[in-house]
Write an enzyme that holds these catalytic residues in place. Structure first.
Site, PDB file in Angstrom:
ATOM      1  N   GLY A  14       0.818  -1.208   0.000  1.00 16.65           N
ATOM      2  CA  GLY A  14       0.000   0.000   0.000  1.00 16.65           C
ATOM      3  C   GLY A  14       0.850   1.255   0.000  1.00 16.65           C
ATOM      4  O   GLY A  14       1.903   1.303   0.634  1.00 16.65           O
ATOM      5  N   ARG A  75       1.008  -5.270  -6.142  1.00 14.71           N
ATOM      6  CA  ARG A  75       1.179  -6.536  -5.441  1.00 14.71           C
ATOM      7  C   ARG A  75       1.536  -7.606  -6.477  1.00 14.71           C
ATOM      8  O   ARG A  75       0.977  -7.634  -7.557  1.00 14.71           O
ATOM      9  CB  ARG A  75      -0.086  -6.900  -4.672  1.00 14.71           C
ATOM     10  CG  ARG A  75      -0.486  -5.802  -3.695  1.00 14.71           C
ATOM     11  CD  ARG A  75      -1.587  -6.219  -2.756  1.00 14.71           C
ATOM     12  NE  ARG A  75      -2.029  -5.083  -1.953  1.00 14.71           N
ATOM     13  CZ  ARG A  75      -1.429  -4.633  -0.861  1.00 14.71           C
ATOM     14  NH1 ARG A  75      -0.331  -5.246  -0.439  1.00 14.71           N
ATOM     15  NH2 ARG A  75      -1.903  -3.604  -0.187  1.00 14.71           N
ATOM     16  N   ASP A 106       5.003  -5.040   6.209  1.00 14.10           N
ATOM     17  CA  ASP A 106       5.447  -6.374   6.606  1.00 14.10           C
ATOM     18  C   ASP A 106       5.377  -7.393   5.470  1.00 14.10           C
ATOM     19  O   ASP A 106       6.252  -8.249   5.343  1.00 14.10           O
ATOM     20  CB  ASP A 106       4.670  -6.867   7.832  1.00 14.10           C
ATOM     21  CG  ASP A 106       3.160  -6.841   7.622  1.00 14.10           C
ATOM     22  OD1 ASP A 106       2.698  -6.359   6.576  1.00 14.10           O
ATOM     23  OD2 ASP A 106       2.443  -7.298   8.533  1.00 14.10           O
ATOM     24  N   THR A 129       4.250   2.441   5.726  1.00 15.09           N
ATOM     25  CA  THR A 129       2.865   1.979   5.854  1.00 15.09           C
ATOM     26  C   THR A 129       2.134   2.890   6.819  1.00 15.09           C
ATOM     27  O   THR A 129       2.674   3.245   7.880  1.00 15.09           O
ATOM     28  CB  THR A 129       2.775   0.524   6.353  1.00 15.09           C
ATOM     29  OG1 THR A 129       1.428   0.236   6.747  1.00 15.09           O
ATOM     30  CG2 THR A 129       3.688   0.278   7.541  1.00 15.09           C
ATOM     31  N   ASP A 131      -0.250   2.135   8.664  1.00 10.88           N
ATOM     32  CA  ASP A 131      -0.763   1.397   9.826  1.00 10.88           C
ATOM     33  C   ASP A 131       0.138   1.463  11.057  1.00 10.88           C
ATOM     34  O   ASP A 131      -0.314   1.185  12.171  1.00 10.88           O
ATOM     35  CB  ASP A 131      -0.986  -0.073   9.455  1.00 10.88           C
ATOM     36  CG  ASP A 131      -2.124  -0.251   8.465  1.00 10.88           C
ATOM     37  OD1 ASP A 131      -3.054   0.573   8.485  1.00 10.88           O
ATOM     38  OD2 ASP A 131      -2.079  -1.207   7.671  1.00 10.88           O
ATOM     39  N   ASP A 133       2.346  -0.553  12.086  1.00  7.53           N
ATOM     40  CA  ASP A 133       2.306  -1.831  12.791  1.00  7.53           C
ATOM     41  C   ASP A 133       3.583  -2.663  12.643  1.00  7.53           C
ATOM     42  O   ASP A 133       3.567  -3.863  12.911  1.00  7.53           O
ATOM     43  CB  ASP A 133       1.107  -2.653  12.312  1.00  7.53           C
ATOM     44  CG  ASP A 133       1.120  -2.900  10.805  1.00  7.53           C
ATOM     45  OD1 ASP A 133       1.959  -2.312  10.102  1.00  7.53           O
ATOM     46  OD2 ASP A 133       0.279  -3.683  10.330  1.00  7.53           O
ATOM     47  N   ARG A 175      -6.564  -3.120   9.702  1.00  9.56           N
ATOM     48  CA  ARG A 175      -7.164  -4.461   9.658  1.00  9.56           C
ATOM     49  C   ARG A 175      -6.674  -5.351  10.790  1.00  9.56           C
ATOM     50  O   ARG A 175      -7.418  -6.182  11.309  1.00  9.56           O
ATOM     51  CB  ARG A 175      -6.865  -5.126   8.313  1.00  9.56           C
ATOM     52  CG  ARG A 175      -7.710  -4.606   7.171  1.00  9.56           C
ATOM     53  CD  ARG A 175      -7.385  -5.307   5.872  1.00  9.56           C
ATOM     54  NE  ARG A 175      -6.020  -5.040   5.444  1.00  9.56           N
ATOM     55  CZ  ARG A 175      -5.457  -5.583   4.376  1.00  9.56           C
ATOM     56  NH1 ARG A 175      -6.133  -6.448   3.645  1.00  9.56           N
ATOM     57  NH2 ARG A 175      -4.224  -5.277   4.029  1.00  9.56           N
TER      58      ARG A 175
END
Length: 324
Positions: A14, A75, A106, A129, A131, A133, A175
């Site tokens: 992303g 992707r 990741d 990213t 996120d 995370d 997510r």
């Protein structure tokens, strides 16, 4: 060991605001060290398709302030296969490229780590990213911009929520993790924050909303998309049933969180990590991710960033109960 002379950089997964700042830093830092820098178009898919071109300093002028990625991203299912990774390796070697910098999350790092192990190829990751995370860094590129985008949107939603005494459920990205929801919820003064890392939140939310009565009918509920107890539509319907007369609306912010001009923090952080990635390759520190820990550059093995789980800030989580 001989000095690396040619490196390639790609963006994968992303997109995130600040990726262009990282690309710019890699290119200009690499050139300043006497390297030839190549850009890979469309991530690992472009690596397999040999979409590789040399990038000059002038090619990255006026991109630090732009969102998205000038190298594009995609992707790649083929890169998940050994045959696909072999094609990618052969394309890099045919151009004399000796190191690869991967900007992504990741999933991108898992592919890069596998590629590095199979072909003994030097790889350095830069965490990109929204996120936030990834284990091994306090902040990932794009996270700060996404937070500001969410807070700006929620501020606007609150205006209409207050005007009509409405309860708004606002879904944000995340997510698997609630980093965006937690911090943006605190910053926007949300009446409740629901994230995947905490259980039993729905019951508590219903009790909180029912207890507000006539005192304050308008509320903002921030929900991470990965919330496990119910999706945002189910939550809204439950409130309508349990609290008669409530005016409930749903707003899903979606991909606006990925776009926009990166904040100053993201631009500077991306620049620092881009420079660190080049310096890691030059000093033969391979298969690592550059990160920021306590505002200092750190290098973490790629394998560790993939295997280890990053937890949300428990102090921030504890503060929510005192602020709501």
């Amino acid at each position: 060991m001989e000095k690396i002379k040619r490196v390639a950089v790609l963006t994968s997964g992303g997109d995130a605001p600040g990726m262009n700042a990282a690309i710019r830093a890699v290119v200009r830092s690499g050139i300043s060290h006497g390297l030839k820098v190549y850009g890979v178009i469309r991530g690992f898919e472009g690596l397999i398709g040999n979409e590789i071109k040399q990038i000059l300093s002038t090619d990255v002028s006026n991109i630090i302030q732009t969102g998205g990625t000038i190298l594009k991203t995609a992707r790649s299912e083929e890169f998940m296969t050994a045959a696909g990774r072999l094609k990618a390796y052969e394309n890099l070697k045919s151009r004399g490229i000796e190191g690869l910098i991967v900007i992504g999350g990741d999933g991108s790092f898992a592919g890069a780590n596998q590629f590095a192990k199979e072909h003994n190829f030097p790889v350095v990751g830069i965490p990109g990213t929204i996120d936030n995370d990834l284990y091994g860094t306090d902040y990932t590129i794009g996270y700060d911009t996404a937070l500001n985008t969410v807070v700006d949107a929620v501020d606007k939603i609150r205006d209409t929520a207050s005007s009509h005494n409405r309860i708004f459920f606002v879904e944000v990205m995340g997510r698997e993790a609630g980093f965006i929801a937690l911090r943006s919820g605190i910053a926007s003064g949300a009446e409740a924050i629901l994230i995947p890392e905490v259980e039993g939140q729905l019951k508590k939310l219903m009790k909180t909303l029912a207890g507000r009565g006539e005192i304050k009918k308008s509320s903002i509920i921030i929900v991470a998309e990965g919330e496990r107890e119910a999706n945002i539509w189910e939550m809204a319907e439950l409130v309508r049933k349990e609290i008669p007369g409530s005016d409930v609306r749903v707003s899903i912010l979606g991909h606006i969180q990925r776009g926009g001009r990166p904040t100053a923090y993201d631009r500077v952080s991306a620049s620092r990590m881009g420079i660190a990635a080049v310096e890691a390759l030059i000093s033969h520190q391979y298969n690592v991710m550059t990160g920021l820990v306590n505002n200092k550059i750190s290098l973490v093995p790629l394998s560790k960033t993939i295997k280890m789980h990053k937890e949300v800030n428990r102090d921030l989580l504890a503060s929510v109960n005192q602020l709501i």
